[in-house]
Scaffold this motif. Structure first.
Motif, PDB file in Angstrom:
ATOM      1  N   TRP A  41       0.830  -1.208   0.000  1.00 20.90           N
ATOM      2  CA  TRP A  41       0.000   0.000   0.000  1.00 20.90           C
ATOM      3  C   TRP A  41       0.864   1.258   0.000  1.00 20.90           C
ATOM      4  O   TRP A  41       0.472   2.284   0.537  1.00 20.90           O
ATOM      5  N   THR A  42       2.036   1.127  -0.629  1.00 19.91           N
ATOM      6  CA  THR A  42       2.953   2.272  -0.660  1.00 19.91           C
ATOM      7  C   THR A  42       2.856   3.040  -1.967  1.00 19.91           C
ATOM      8  O   THR A  42       2.496   2.500  -3.016  1.00 19.91           O
ATOM      9  N   ILE A  43       3.164   4.326  -1.851  1.00 22.74           N
ATOM     10  CA  ILE A  43       3.401   5.188  -3.007  1.00 22.74           C
ATOM     11  C   ILE A  43       4.863   5.560  -2.908  1.00 22.74           C
ATOM     12  O   ILE A  43       5.286   6.136  -1.904  1.00 22.74           O
ATOM     13  N   PHE A  44       5.629   5.253  -3.945  1.00 22.55           N
ATOM     14  CA  PHE A  44       7.076   5.266  -3.820  1.00 22.55           C
ATOM     15  C   PHE A  44       7.418   4.433  -2.580  1.00 22.55           C
ATOM     16  O   PHE A  44       6.954   3.310  -2.478  1.00 22.55           O
ATOM     17  N   ASN A  45       8.084   4.954  -1.583  1.00 14.16           N
ATOM     18  CA  ASN A  45       8.401   4.094  -0.438  1.00 14.16           C
ATOM     19  C   ASN A  45       7.567   4.367   0.804  1.00 14.16           C
ATOM     20  O   ASN A  45       7.798   3.753   1.841  1.00 14.16           O
ATOM     21  N   ALA A  46       6.617   5.300   0.699  1.00 15.46           N
ATOM     22  CA  ALA A  46       5.826   5.666   1.881  1.00 15.46           C
ATOM     23  C   ALA A  46       4.465   4.985   1.837  1.00 15.46           C
ATOM     24  O   ALA A  46       3.852   4.845   0.773  1.00 15.46           O
ATOM     25  N   VAL A  47       4.004   4.557   2.997  1.00 21.20           N
ATOM     26  CA  VAL A  47       2.671   3.961   3.069  1.00 21.20           C
ATOM     27  C   VAL A  47       1.643   5.061   2.790  1.00 21.20           C
ATOM     28  O   VAL A  47       1.738   6.175   3.317  1.00 21.20           O
ATOM     29  N   ASN A  48       0.682   4.750   1.950  1.00 24.43           N
ATOM     30  CA  ASN A  48      -0.356   5.712   1.551  1.00 24.43           C
ATOM     31  C   ASN A  48      -1.076   6.300   2.772  1.00 24.43           C
ATOM     32  O   ASN A  48      -1.440   5.592   3.705  1.00 24.43           O
ATOM     33  N   GLY A  50      -4.100   7.598   3.136  1.00 27.08           N
ATOM     34  CA  GLY A  50      -5.464   7.136   3.358  1.00 27.08           C
ATOM     35  C   GLY A  50      -5.494   5.737   3.956  1.00 27.08           C
ATOM     36  O   GLY A  50      -6.338   5.427   4.812  1.00 27.08           O
ATOM     37  N   PHE A  51      -4.558   4.899   3.531  1.00 23.91           N
ATOM     38  CA  PHE A  51      -4.467   3.557   4.109  1.00 23.91           C
ATOM     39  C   PHE A  51      -4.118   3.647   5.595  1.00 23.91           C
ATOM     40  O   PHE A  51      -4.723   2.971   6.440  1.00 23.91           O
ATOM     41  N   LEU A  52      -3.163   4.505   5.933  1.00 23.38           N
ATOM     42  CA  LEU A  52      -2.785   4.693   7.341  1.00 23.38           C
ATOM     43  C   LEU A  52      -3.974   5.178   8.167  1.00 23.38           C
ATOM     44  O   LEU A  52      -4.155   4.768   9.310  1.00 23.38           O
ATOM     45  N   LEU A  53      -4.739   6.082   7.574  1.00 24.41           N
ATOM     46  CA  LEU A  53      -5.907   6.603   8.273  1.00 24.41           C
ATOM     47  C   LEU A  53      -6.895   5.467   8.542  1.00 24.41           C
ATOM     48  O   LEU A  53      -7.492   5.383   9.631  1.00 24.41           O
ATOM     49  N   ALA A  54      -7.036   4.579   7.566  1.00 25.32           N
ATOM     50  CA  ALA A  54      -7.925   3.422   7.754  1.00 25.32           C
ATOM     51  C   ALA A  54      -7.425   2.517   8.873  1.00 25.32           C
ATOM     52  O   ALA A  54      -8.222   1.967   9.655  1.00 25.32           O
ATOM     53  N   VAL A  55      -6.127   2.354   8.978  1.00 25.43           N
ATOM     54  CA  VAL A  55      -5.553   1.537  10.054  1.00 25.43           C
ATOM     55  C   VAL A  55      -5.882   2.149  11.419  1.00 25.43           C
ATOM     56  O   VAL A  55      -6.353   1.465  12.335  1.00 25.43           O
ATOM     57  N   ALA A  56      -5.647   3.460  11.539  1.00 24.84           N
ATOM     58  CA  ALA A  56      -5.965   4.134  12.805  1.00 24.84           C
ATOM     59  C   ALA A  56      -7.455   4.036  13.097  1.00 24.84           C
ATOM     60  O   ALA A  56      -7.872   3.840  14.248  1.00 24.84           O
ATOM     61  N   ALA A  57      -8.259   4.158  12.044  1.00 20.76           N
ATOM     62  CA  ALA A  57      -9.715   4.111  12.214  1.00 20.76           C
ATOM     63  C   ALA A  57     -10.180   2.741  12.687  1.00 20.76           C
ATOM     64  O   ALA A  57     -11.117   2.635  13.485  1.00 20.76           O
ATOM     65  N   ARG A  58      -9.547   1.701  12.202  1.00 26.11           N
ATOM     66  CA  ARG A  58      -9.935   0.356  12.660  1.00 26.11           C
ATOM     67  C   ARG A  58      -9.584   0.168  14.128  1.00 26.11           C
ATOM     68  O   ARG A  58     -10.347  -0.446  14.886  1.00 26.11           O
ATOM     69  N   ALA A  59      -8.425   0.684  14.552  1.00 24.45           N
ATOM     70  CA  ALA A  59      -8.072   0.593  15.968  1.00 24.45           C
ATOM     71  C   ALA A  59      -9.082   1.358  16.827  1.00 24.45           C
ATOM     72  O   ALA A  59      -9.551   0.858  17.858  1.00 24.45           O
ATOM     73  N   ALA A  74      -6.604  13.503  10.532  1.00 26.49           N
ATOM     74  CA  ALA A  74      -5.227  13.050  10.762  1.00 26.49           C
ATOM     75  C   ALA A  74      -4.258  14.167  10.433  1.00 26.49           C
ATOM     76  O   ALA A  74      -4.417  14.850   9.410  1.00 26.49           O
ATOM     77  N   HIS A  75      -3.295  14.379  11.295  1.00 26.80           N
ATOM     78  CA  HIS A  75      -2.141  15.220  10.976  1.00 26.80           C
ATOM     79  C   HIS A  75      -0.978  14.276  10.685  1.00 26.80           C
ATOM     80  O   HIS A  75      -0.678  13.383  11.490  1.00 26.80           O
ATOM     81  N   TYR A  76      -0.350  14.489   9.531  1.00 25.11           N
ATOM     82  CA  TYR A  76       0.723  13.618   9.079  1.00 25.11           C
ATOM     83  C   TYR A  76       2.048  14.214   9.521  1.00 25.11           C
ATOM     84  O   TYR A  76       2.389  15.332   9.133  1.00 25.11           O
ATOM     85  N   LEU A  77       2.762  13.464  10.346  1.00 26.46           N
ATOM     86  CA  LEU A  77       3.933  14.006  11.030  1.00 26.46           C
ATOM     87  C   LEU A  77       5.235  13.597  10.357  1.00 26.46           C
ATOM     88  O   LEU A  77       6.109  14.424  10.103  1.00 26.46           O
ATOM     89  N   THR A  78       5.385  12.299  10.109  1.00 28.17           N
ATOM     90  CA  THR A  78       6.573  11.772   9.441  1.00 28.17           C
ATOM     91  C   THR A  78       6.115  10.646   8.512  1.00 28.17           C
ATOM     92  O   THR A  78       5.055  10.055   8.723  1.00 28.17           O
ATOM     93  N   ALA A  79       6.920  10.355   7.500  1.00 29.80           N
ATOM     94  CA  ALA A  79       6.514   9.345   6.512  1.00 29.80           C
ATOM     95  C   ALA A  79       6.578   7.943   7.107  1.00 29.80           C
ATOM     96  O   ALA A  79       7.552   7.575   7.768  1.00 29.80           O
ATOM     97  N   ILE A 165       0.735   0.466  -4.597  1.00 28.93           N
ATOM     98  CA  ILE A 165      -0.685   0.563  -4.269  1.00 28.93           C
ATOM     99  C   ILE A 165      -1.562   0.482  -5.517  1.00 28.93           C
ATOM    100  O   ILE A 165      -2.718   0.053  -5.452  1.00 28.93           O
ATOM    101  N   THR A 166      -1.016   0.890  -6.652  1.00 26.61           N
ATOM    102  CA  THR A 166      -1.797   0.903  -7.896  1.00 26.61           C
ATOM    103  C   THR A 166      -2.417  -0.470  -8.190  1.00 26.61           C
ATOM    104  O   THR A 166      -3.550  -0.547  -8.668  1.00 26.61           O
ATOM    105  N   ASP A 167      -1.681  -1.516  -7.876  1.00 25.28           N
ATOM    106  CA  ASP A 167      -2.186  -2.864  -8.156  1.00 25.28           C
ATOM    107  C   ASP A 167      -3.323  -3.273  -7.226  1.00 25.28           C
ATOM    108  O   ASP A 167      -4.021  -4.248  -7.484  1.00 25.28           O
ATOM    109  N   ARG A 168      -3.508  -2.575  -6.131  1.00 24.73           N
ATOM    110  CA  ARG A 168      -4.565  -2.906  -5.171  1.00 24.73           C
ATOM    111  C   ARG A 168      -5.870  -2.202  -5.514  1.00 24.73           C
ATOM    112  O   ARG A 168      -6.896  -2.465  -4.914  1.00 24.73           O
ATOM    113  N   LEU A 169      -5.786  -1.217  -6.433  1.00 24.75           N
ATOM    114  CA  LEU A 169      -6.922  -0.326  -6.665  1.00 24.75           C
ATOM    115  C   LEU A 169      -7.540  -0.545  -8.036  1.00 24.75           C
ATOM    116  O   LEU A 169      -6.852  -0.885  -9.000  1.00 24.75           O
ATOM    117  N   PHE A 170      -8.821  -0.340  -8.110  1.00 23.06           N
ATOM    118  CA  PHE A 170      -9.533  -0.242  -9.387  1.00 23.06           C
ATOM    119  C   PHE A 170      -9.818   1.242  -9.588  1.00 23.06           C
ATOM    120  O   PHE A 170     -10.521   1.867  -8.796  1.00 23.06           O
TER     121      PHE A 170
END
Lengths: 286, 286
Positions: A41-48, A50-59, A74-79, A165-170
């Motif tokens: 779920w990465t774009i270049f080497n960083a985790v996307n 929106g995906f991270l937000l979903a992870v936090a949301a599930r917790a 979400a405030h994005y602090l570091t990659a 991540i492109t391969d995970r998305l339609f």
């Protein structure tokens, strides 16, 4: 057989899909959750983001008495990088119809120090308890038929920004908003397209959090290139989406002073506005 | 002499105005601030949500290395009342151009327990360090001339929702969005008007946080009556506003399931989009 056709053939379901597996958190102790962030779920080497937000949301959905994010920031602090992460949550307030919580995702750096990746504040409720009424007449922007839209798999070369991540998305984008991919950005700051998960899983509130930050940035349509890091993103989930591909529209009205806002609207197949989001991002001016 | 004319005659300045005096916080210890919330900024008996956000923002401005809120989110937990309050802040991350912090406003209930009123998460920067460029062509919505607009002091009877705060504000609303005050809401979900502080103080980033939540709610223009409590509000401050009255437009696209979003845009006299906000609010359906 195209990717989309094969996805239909082996359609994943909510609860049993790539997205569910990879965004699942494991409770270590009350309020503390572990996850191994997948490189898928990465774009270049960083985790996307929106995906991270979903992870936090599930917790938070586990930590709070209500299941569904109504408003989440979400405030994005570091990659974030692929690998182990811990989600620490706390309950701010619980009420009958809404509860509020906070979450942070941390990763451990090479020196063994926990580094915070994102800080999240959210209010949760129960989407299924809401009345069905719609009092406004907002309509989605005009979309061409899906078969006239283009996705990464229609391109002879990878689209700029294509990543794991492109391969995970339609994703099938309105060609009217794709000029930037051919070196001719419209300058309007608009990108529109159909969106889903590549394995055919239908949308739910958690995947909507991925959806609002998954299209190519409006900055591309404004003629900018390169990374557009999110400072802050807020999403409102307004109802549980109907099955089928979503229509997503992202727009920017104000690119100024090195920052821009990006507004997303997500419409389901029943014609309902299921999610709205806005992010503040930094622009790298050419 | 009208209120507006007298305000011009005794024009207050940034730093020396009702708003500055009443939103000022006193540092008790590092990160902890005291304030006595004035009854002058209440709607009915609750302290206005935008004013509270400004109070939290001033505390964060002291606690963080950067002065100006770039993106600030508040979740409204319980109604604030006039009287003593404490603002507790913590630093989430400091960086060269942006820093992120968190704040909570508490009041003590009759049993001596601290009750949290709002929880705030924000990223701060330095507006004066931003380049002056504007790359987009967003324009404000059309406003009639100020002298054709109406404010509370033009009404023979108090406008619905008029309260103590009304006397602190300079507000002249576009009559096209005032039908609700005469029992004929347009149904469009739009309210527009000129806005300032009654004592003539010009706008700054903190007063912009008041500005985005000070107009009568769009819900009135949608035919709803009564209280529209904010669940969450996020504001982006995009540049330091020029002197003179602001133009503020608030709109709602989606009133559904008992909730609505309210988007505010604030334009300064130089024609710049100085602030954008969105809130999620609960609607009391008639």
């Amino acid at each position: 057989m195209s990717d989309a056709a094969s996805a239909q053939a082996t359609r994943a379901t909510i609860g049993d899909s790539e997205f569910d597996r990879d965004s699942a958190v494991t409770r270590r102790e009350p309020g503390v959750y572990d996850i191994d962030l997948s490189a898928d779920w990465t774009i270049f080497n960083a985790v996307n983001g929106g995906f991270l937000l979903a992870v936090a949301a599930r917790a938070l959905s586990d930590a709070l008495p209500h299941d569904d994010p109504f408003s989440i920031t979400a405030h994005y602090l570091t990659a974030s990088t692929p690998g182990p992460a811990v989600v620490r949550t706390s309950v701010v307030r619980t009420g009958r119809t809404l509860s509020t919580g906070q979450a942070s995702i941390f990763q451990t750096d090479a020196d063994g120090n926990e580094v915070e990746r994102i800080r999240v504040l959210a209010s949760y409720g129960d989407l299924d308890s809401l009345p069905d009424d719609v009092r406004t007449t907002a309509v989605p922007p005009s979309f061409p038929p899906l078969e006239q839209c283009f996705g990464p798999d229609d391109s002879p070369e990878p689209l700029p920004g294509a990543s794991a991540i492109t391969d995970r998305l339609f994703m099938k984008l309105d060609p009217a908003t794709l000029g930037w991919a051919l070196g001719a950005p419209s300058g309007k700051g608009e990108v529109r397209g159909y969106f889903g998960l590549a394995d055919g899983r239908d949308a739910d509130p958690f995947s909507l959090l991925l959806t609002v930050d998954a299209l190519p940035p409006t900055a591309f349509d404004l003629g900018l290139t390169g990374w557009v890091p999110t400072v802050e993103l807020t999403a409102h989930i307004r109802c549980r989406p109907a099955p089928g591909p979503l229509r997503v529209s992202i727009t920017t009205r104000n690119l100024a002073g090195g920052f821009l806002e990006e507004d997303a609207e997500v419409w389901d197949t029943a014609g309902r506005l299921v999610a709205q989001s806005r992010q503040l991002a930094r622009a790298r001016l050419a």
